[in-house]
Scaffold this motif. Structure first.
Motif, PDB file in Angstrom:
ATOM      1  N   GLU A 105       0.933  -1.307  -0.044  1.00 24.91           N
ATOM      2  CA  GLU A 105      -0.091  -0.045  -0.044  1.00 24.91           C
ATOM      3  C   GLU A 105       0.859   1.214  -0.123  1.00 24.91           C
ATOM      4  N   SER A 106       0.577   2.336  -0.875  1.00 28.17           N
ATOM      5  CA  SER A 106       1.439   3.173  -1.158  1.00 28.17           C
ATOM      6  C   SER A 106       1.249   4.464  -0.244  1.00 28.17           C
ATOM      7  N   LEU A 108       0.434   6.590   3.214  1.00 28.15           N
ATOM      8  CA  LEU A 108       0.914   6.402   4.637  1.00 28.15           C
ATOM      9  C   LEU A 108      -0.326   5.937   5.490  1.00 28.15           C
ATOM     10  N   ARG A 110      -2.981   4.679   5.193  1.00 22.37           N
ATOM     11  CA  ARG A 110      -3.778   3.480   4.849  1.00 22.37           C
ATOM     12  C   ARG A 110      -2.594   2.343   5.307  1.00 22.37           C
ATOM     13  N   ALA A 111      -1.469   2.527   5.217  1.00 18.71           N
ATOM     14  CA  ALA A 111      -0.280   1.552   5.577  1.00 18.71           C
ATOM     15  C   ALA A 111      -0.446   1.618   7.076  1.00 18.71           C
ATOM     16  N   GLU A 112      -0.606   2.398   7.873  1.00 19.62           N
ATOM     17  CA  GLU A 112      -0.787   2.619   9.181  1.00 19.62           C
ATOM     18  C   GLU A 112      -2.120   1.688   9.889  1.00 19.62           C
ATOM     19  N   SER A 115      -1.358  -1.961   9.386  1.00 20.14           N
ATOM     20  CA  SER A 115      -0.364  -2.503  10.457  1.00 20.14           C
ATOM     21  C   SER A 115      -1.018  -2.377  11.747  1.00 20.14           C
ATOM     22  N   VAL A 127       3.450  -5.674   6.032  1.00 24.62           N
ATOM     23  CA  VAL A 127       3.143  -4.412   5.484  1.00 24.62           C
ATOM     24  C   VAL A 127       3.937  -3.873   4.688  1.00 24.62           C
ATOM     25  N   ARG A 129       5.065  -0.499   2.332  1.00 24.88           N
ATOM     26  CA  ARG A 129       4.543   0.876   1.908  1.00 24.88           C
ATOM     27  C   ARG A 129       5.286   1.070   0.556  1.00 24.88           C
TER      28      ARG A 129
END
Length: 237
Positions: A105-106, A108, A110-112, A115, A127, A129
């Motif tokens: 996932e690019s 931030l 969404r990546a957080e 996680s 995960v 990024r």
């Protein structure tokens, strides 16, 4: 102009899991239920799921994604590109424990979120990024058995992003809707030029979902086509 109070448009209540959830997730149903609660709560708060999607979170999102586990062998390494709220990667990891899942996932935020979900559910999921086409992501994720995607892009773009992440003979699984056949006809020539072989539309969850999940499956290079099919899956007519 009248101010809109969020109380005028309350978020729908999360429904109980339908019977198909037990079929797809088995003894991992509690984890799937907790994921649904996170999507309906934090996921809506962070804009990853629309409030109007809450009452459809099982049928439209979680079950359609979890059913795709029928096409994946135990222990395979799976990269879910453009994972967003974790669909289909997280339902796959829940439905088939032991998969080695990487969520790509690019963005931030969404990546957080991903996680946080992985930690909350206690999943053995990584995960990463970045974008699937980034060199650093390709270096970190290449050699996968399977690359999944859902509501990310058209099939020609997905093939460009997915195939470099696959081992020879690995499979691209693009979760699509009712237009899967039309989209495959539109982009087949490009997919063929990119090295995607044996592309076809398959249905998952035919014994418990109506309609079943529709997935465009393609292999990178030579592969024993159909080796990963389950009796509960069938090729779309």
């Amino acid at each position: 102009m009248k101010n809109v109070d969020s109380r005028d448009h309350p978020t729908p209540e999360l429904p109980d899991p339908p019977p198909a959830a037990a079929t797809i997730f088995g003894d991992q149903l509690n984890s799937a239920r907790r994921y649904a609660e996170i999507l309906a709560g934090t996921g809506v708060e962070r804009g990853l799921l629309g409030p109007r999607e809450v009452d459809r979170v099982w049928d439209r999102h979680i079950l359609n994604c979890g059913a795709v586990a029928e096409l994946i062998e135990p222990g395979e390494r799976v990269a879910d590109i453009g994972s967003g709220a974790g669909l289909p990667g997280i339902p796959l990891a829940i439905a088939k424990p032991g998969l080695r899942v990487v969520l790509v996932e690019s963005l931030l935020r969404r990546a957080e979120f991903l996680s946080m979900v992985v930690t909350e559910l206690g999943l053995d999921v990584e995960v990463v990024r970045g974008r699937a086409e980034d060199g650093t992501v390709r270096e970190a994720v290449s050699g996968c058995d399977v690359v999944t995607s859902r509501a990310v892009a058209s099939l020609d773009k997905l093939a460009r992003w997915s195939l470099p992440l696959l081992r020879p003979g690995g499979r691209m699984l693009a979760v699509k809707g009712e237009r899967a056949d039309d989209e495959l006809r539109e982009h087949r020539r490009v997919m063929d030029r990119l090295g995607a072989t044996g592309a076809r539309v398959m249905e998952c969850g035919v014994s418990c979902l109506s309609p079943p999940a529709r997935v465009v499956v393609a292999w990178r290079g030579e592969a024993a086509q159909g080796s990963s099919r389950r009796r509960s899956s069938r090729e779309s007519k």
